[in-house]
Scaffold this active site. Sequence first.
Site, mmCIF file in Angstrom:
data_model
loop_
_atom_site.group_PDB
_atom_site.id
_atom_site.type_symbol
_atom_site.label_atom_id
_atom_site.label_comp_id
_atom_site.label_asym_id
_atom_site.label_seq_id
_atom_site.Cartn_x
_atom_site.Cartn_y
_atom_site.Cartn_z
ATOM 1 N N ARG A 151 11.730 -2.205 11.139
ATOM 2 C CA ARG A 151 10.536 -1.653 11.796
ATOM 3 C C ARG A 151 10.183 -2.495 13.007
ATOM 4 O O ARG A 151 10.155 -3.711 12.946
ATOM 5 C CB ARG A 151 9.358 -1.659 10.808
ATOM 6 C CG ARG A 151 8.985 -0.269 10.333
ATOM 7 C CD ARG A 151 7.895 -0.318 9.311
ATOM 8 N NE ARG A 151 6.599 -0.676 9.867
ATOM 9 C CZ ARG A 151 5.459 -0.469 9.218
ATOM 10 N NH1 ARG A 151 5.462 0.085 8.028
ATOM 11 N NH2 ARG A 151 4.318 -0.819 9.772
ATOM 12 N N ARG A 170 -0.989 -8.380 13.434
ATOM 13 C CA ARG A 170 -1.502 -7.306 12.561
ATOM 14 C C ARG A 170 -2.367 -7.886 11.446
ATOM 15 O O ARG A 170 -3.395 -7.320 11.084
ATOM 16 C CB ARG A 170 -0.329 -6.495 11.989
ATOM 17 C CG ARG A 170 0.284 -5.579 13.058
ATOM 18 C CD ARG A 170 1.661 -5.099 12.678
ATOM 19 N NE ARG A 170 1.664 -4.366 11.443
ATOM 20 C CZ ARG A 170 2.660 -4.387 10.552
ATOM 21 N NH1 ARG A 170 3.725 -5.119 10.792
ATOM 22 N NH2 ARG A 170 2.591 -3.673 9.470
ATOM 23 N N ARG A 202 -9.853 1.894 9.133
ATOM 24 C CA ARG A 202 -9.596 0.487 9.432
ATOM 25 C C ARG A 202 -10.705 -0.120 10.266
ATOM 26 O O ARG A 202 -10.675 -1.326 10.518
ATOM 27 C CB ARG A 202 -8.271 0.363 10.215
ATOM 28 C CG ARG A 202 -7.031 0.154 9.346
ATOM 29 C CD ARG A 202 -5.812 0.284 10.255
ATOM 30 N NE ARG A 202 -4.674 -0.520 9.925
ATOM 31 C CZ ARG A 202 -3.548 -0.034 9.384
ATOM 32 N NH1 ARG A 202 -3.453 1.222 9.028
ATOM 33 N NH2 ARG A 202 -2.515 -0.825 9.191
ATOM 34 N N LYS A 246 0.814 -1.225 0.000
ATOM 35 C CA LYS A 246 0.000 0.000 0.000
ATOM 36 C C LYS A 246 0.842 1.268 0.000
ATOM 37 O O LYS A 246 0.575 2.194 -0.758
ATOM 38 C CB LYS A 246 -0.937 0.055 1.218
ATOM 39 C CG LYS A 246 -2.030 -0.978 1.234
ATOM 40 C CD LYS A 246 -3.057 -0.679 2.320
ATOM 41 C CE LYS A 246 -2.467 -0.596 3.722
ATOM 42 N NZ LYS A 246 -1.891 -1.872 4.209
ATOM 43 N N ARG A 305 10.908 -6.901 4.774
ATOM 44 C CA ARG A 305 10.957 -5.489 5.162
ATOM 45 C C ARG A 305 11.590 -5.334 6.539
ATOM 46 O O ARG A 305 12.324 -4.388 6.800
ATOM 47 C CB ARG A 305 9.539 -4.889 5.156
ATOM 48 C CG ARG A 305 9.535 -3.397 5.431
ATOM 49 C CD ARG A 305 8.168 -2.793 5.193
ATOM 50 N NE ARG A 305 7.234 -3.142 6.247
ATOM 51 C CZ ARG A 305 5.930 -2.814 6.213
ATOM 52 N NH1 ARG A 305 5.427 -2.167 5.184
ATOM 53 N NH2 ARG A 305 5.132 -3.142 7.213
HETATM 54 P P1 AMP Z 1 0.579 0.931 8.690
HETATM 55 O O1 AMP Z 1 1.838 1.614 8.311
HETATM 56 O O2 AMP Z 1 -0.627 1.429 7.924
HETATM 57 O O3 AMP Z 1 0.685 -0.577 8.643
HETATM 58 O O4 AMP Z 1 0.289 1.311 10.210
HETATM 59 C C1 AMP Z 1 1.222 1.003 11.224
HETATM 60 C C2 AMP Z 1 0.535 0.976 12.585
HETATM 61 O O5 AMP Z 1 -0.042 2.255 12.872
HETATM 62 C C3 AMP Z 1 -0.620 0.001 12.699
HETATM 63 O O6 AMP Z 1 -0.209 -1.319 12.988
HETATM 64 C C4 AMP Z 1 -1.407 0.621 13.860
HETATM 65 O O7 AMP Z 1 -0.757 0.397 15.083
HETATM 66 C C5 AMP Z 1 -1.273 2.108 13.560
HETATM 67 N N1 AMP Z 1 -2.363 2.574 12.651
HETATM 68 C C6 AMP Z 1 -2.209 3.076 11.391
HETATM 69 N N2 AMP Z 1 -3.388 3.428 10.855
HETATM 70 C C7 AMP Z 1 -4.317 3.130 11.804
HETATM 71 C C8 AMP Z 1 -5.742 3.246 11.832
HETATM 72 N N3 AMP Z 1 -6.438 3.722 10.783
HETATM 73 N N4 AMP Z 1 -6.381 2.867 12.966
HETATM 74 C C9 AMP Z 1 -5.689 2.388 14.031
HETATM 75 N N5 AMP Z 1 -4.364 2.238 14.049
HETATM 76 C C10 AMP Z 1 -3.669 2.593 12.958
#
Ligand code: AMP
Length: 198
Positions: free
Chosen positions: A137, A148, A92, A17, A131
């Site tokens: 990360r 996740r 989400r 994404k 990654r």
């Molecule tokens: P991502 O980079 O989109 O995978 O987001 C990394 C982390 O940020 C996720 O595992 C959540 O802990 C937090 N996060 C990102 N977007 C959201 C969201 N829309 N709602 C809740 N937590 C989020």
Amino acid sequence: MTSGTRLLLIGPPGAGKGTQASRLASAFGVPTISTGDIFRANVANETQLGLKVKAILDAGEYVPDDITNAIVADRLREPDASAGFLLDGYPRTPEQVAELDRVLAEEHNGLDAVVQLDANTDEVVSRLVKRAEEQGRADDTDEVIRHRLSLYEQQTAPLIEHFAQRGLLVRVDGLGAVDEVTERILSALAEFGVAASR
Ligand code: AMP
């Protein structure tokens, strides 16, 4: 109602994404809004928000809706987002969908399309493990990756059906070379009636 393209990118962690989001945003001439990036930047800068969400991110949990929604609502009210945006990683949860609709309705706007980036579990796990090796990360460990993915399946995947029912869903296979996937998304969107400006 103002012009511009309003897009969501939805898909499991590791589907690519982030990479596709920046390419699509530049094709449409709109800003990318990635909640994950916003949270990570706050953690890195040790802001008040960052200190609050660090443990949540490290554990692969979702940040509570009230915090996430407030951040996105503020970001969407910034001038550059008035001419469209590409949201990556938000909404989400059903509560986040409701809040997004509410914020957009304030400006008499709605979404143009929701791009579902499809990828099977084995593929996304191997991408995330890779990654982890490359970027280090904190949330890319085996156990957190699995958590996740299961949160995604339980809480976020059901939103896909919701957007399909609203007639907004554009489904694209996320497997393949980065350029190829970008082209696939752009042509699927064009076919859907949402054409890129550049
Ligand atoms: P991502 O980079 O989109 O995978 O987001 C990394 C982390 O940020 C996720 O595992 C959540 O802990 C937090 N996060 C990102 N977007 C959201 C969201 N829309 N709602 C809740 N937590 C989020």
